[in-house]
Scaffold this motif. Structure first.
Motif, PDB file in Angstrom:
ATOM      1  N   UNK A  19       0.811  -1.311   0.020  1.00 34.67           N
ATOM      2  CA  UNK A  19       0.073   0.135   0.023  1.00 34.67           C
ATOM      3  C   UNK A  19       0.879   1.340   0.036  1.00 34.67           C
ATOM      4  N   UNK A  20       2.035   1.160   0.041  1.00 37.80           N
ATOM      5  CA  UNK A  20       3.066   2.366  -0.223  1.00 37.80           C
ATOM      6  C   UNK A  20       2.655   3.129  -1.426  1.00 37.80           C
ATOM      7  N   UNK A  21       2.425   2.583  -2.600  1.00 35.92           N
ATOM      8  CA  UNK A  21       2.101   3.183  -3.654  1.00 35.92           C
ATOM      9  C   UNK A  21       0.950   4.356  -3.676  1.00 35.92           C
ATOM     10  N   UNK A  22      -0.146   3.583  -2.954  1.00 36.91           N
ATOM     11  CA  UNK A  22      -1.366   4.227  -2.596  1.00 36.91           C
ATOM     12  C   UNK A  22      -0.960   5.455  -1.996  1.00 36.91           C
ATOM     13  N   UNK A  23      -0.069   5.304  -0.766  1.00 36.39           N
ATOM     14  CA  UNK A  23       0.216   6.574   0.062  1.00 36.39           C
ATOM     15  C   UNK A  23       0.815   7.626  -0.696  1.00 36.39           C
ATOM     16  N   UNK A  24       1.827   6.943  -1.560  1.00 35.21           N
ATOM     17  CA  UNK A  24       2.668   8.067  -2.390  1.00 35.21           C
ATOM     18  C   UNK A  24       1.510   8.792  -3.330  1.00 35.21           C
ATOM     19  N   UNK A  25       0.748   8.298  -4.117  1.00 36.86           N
ATOM     20  CA  UNK A  25      -0.340   8.951  -4.824  1.00 36.86           C
ATOM     21  C   UNK A  25      -1.014   9.827  -4.028  1.00 36.86           C
ATOM     22  N   UNK A  26      -1.565   9.433  -2.760  1.00 43.32           N
ATOM     23  CA  UNK A  26      -2.295  10.247  -2.041  1.00 43.32           C
ATOM     24  C   UNK A  26      -1.665  11.574  -1.924  1.00 43.32           C
ATOM     25  N   UNK A  27      -0.356  11.485  -1.290  1.00 41.22           N
ATOM     26  CA  UNK A  27       0.523  12.619  -1.111  1.00 41.22           C
ATOM     27  C   UNK A  27       0.619  13.372  -2.352  1.00 41.22           C
ATOM     28  N   UNK A  28       1.094  12.831  -3.563  1.00 43.14           N
ATOM     29  CA  UNK A  28       1.111  13.688  -4.645  1.00 43.14           C
ATOM     30  C   UNK A  28      -0.011  14.371  -4.906  1.00 43.14           C
ATOM     31  N   UNK A  80     -14.251  -7.997  -3.155  1.00 41.09           N
ATOM     32  CA  UNK A  80     -14.296  -6.826  -2.616  1.00 41.09           C
ATOM     33  C   UNK A  80     -13.466  -5.960  -3.483  1.00 41.09           C
ATOM     34  N   UNK A  81     -13.980  -4.753  -3.419  1.00 44.18           N
ATOM     35  CA  UNK A  81     -13.292  -3.625  -4.461  1.00 44.18           C
ATOM     36  C   UNK A  81     -12.737  -2.697  -3.553  1.00 44.18           C
ATOM     37  N   UNK A  82     -11.553  -2.165  -3.692  1.00 43.36           N
ATOM     38  CA  UNK A  82     -11.024  -1.316  -2.874  1.00 43.36           C
ATOM     39  C   UNK A  82     -10.780   0.237  -3.928  1.00 43.36           C
ATOM     40  N   UNK A  83     -11.523   1.020  -3.714  1.00 45.39           N
ATOM     41  CA  UNK A  83     -11.355   2.301  -4.682  1.00 45.39           C
ATOM     42  C   UNK A  83     -10.546   3.261  -4.070  1.00 45.39           C
ATOM     43  N   UNK A  84      -9.611   3.681  -4.921  1.00 40.74           N
ATOM     44  CA  UNK A  84      -8.684   4.850  -4.420  1.00 40.74           C
ATOM     45  C   UNK A  84      -8.177   4.619  -2.913  1.00 40.74           C
ATOM     46  N   UNK A  85      -8.045   3.332  -2.844  1.00 44.10           N
ATOM     47  CA  UNK A  85      -7.317   3.003  -1.534  1.00 44.10           C
ATOM     48  C   UNK A  85      -8.034   3.547  -0.195  1.00 44.10           C
TER      49      UNK A  85
END
Length: 102
Positions: free
Chosen positions: A1-10, A85-90
């Motif tokens: 989930x590191x990539x999701x956190x990075x995208x959220x920060x961006x 289960x669907x995870x949308x935008x983390x």
């Protein structure tokens, strides 16, 4: 989930730049809960996407010199057999019916 956190920060940095209310590099780092070095890294990444970013020292904010749009869309589905289960935008989980193709 590191990539999701990075995208959220961006995305959060992009929104602050778009509103022209980032503050200084150290202030935006504090605001986003990241290091100042990471702020510079994220700005360079936006520039890699051809965003023209400037910094106004008198207003203490980054800004876009030209219009720039950052839109991130992704979906992750996990599961087995008849339940997915669907995870949308983390950000949340939502049950989804699974229909295997014949």
């Amino acid at each position: 989930m590191k990539n999701i956190k990075h995208i959220e920060r961006l995305q959060r940095l992009h929104n602050l730049i778009k509103m022209e209310c980032t503050g200084s590099p150290s202030e935006v780092a504090f605001r986003l809960g990241i290091s100042e070095r990471t702020v510079y890294y994220l700005i360079e990444q936006l520039k890699d996407y051809e965003a023209k970013i400037g910094y106004d020292r008198s207003r203490k904010t980054y800004f876009y010199k030209d219009d720039f749009v950052l839109e991130v869309n992704f979906s992750i589905c996990i599961g087995a057999h008849d339940h997915v289960m669907e995870i949308l935008e983390g950000s949340y989980l939502k049950p989804k019916k699974f229909h295997p193709q014949d």
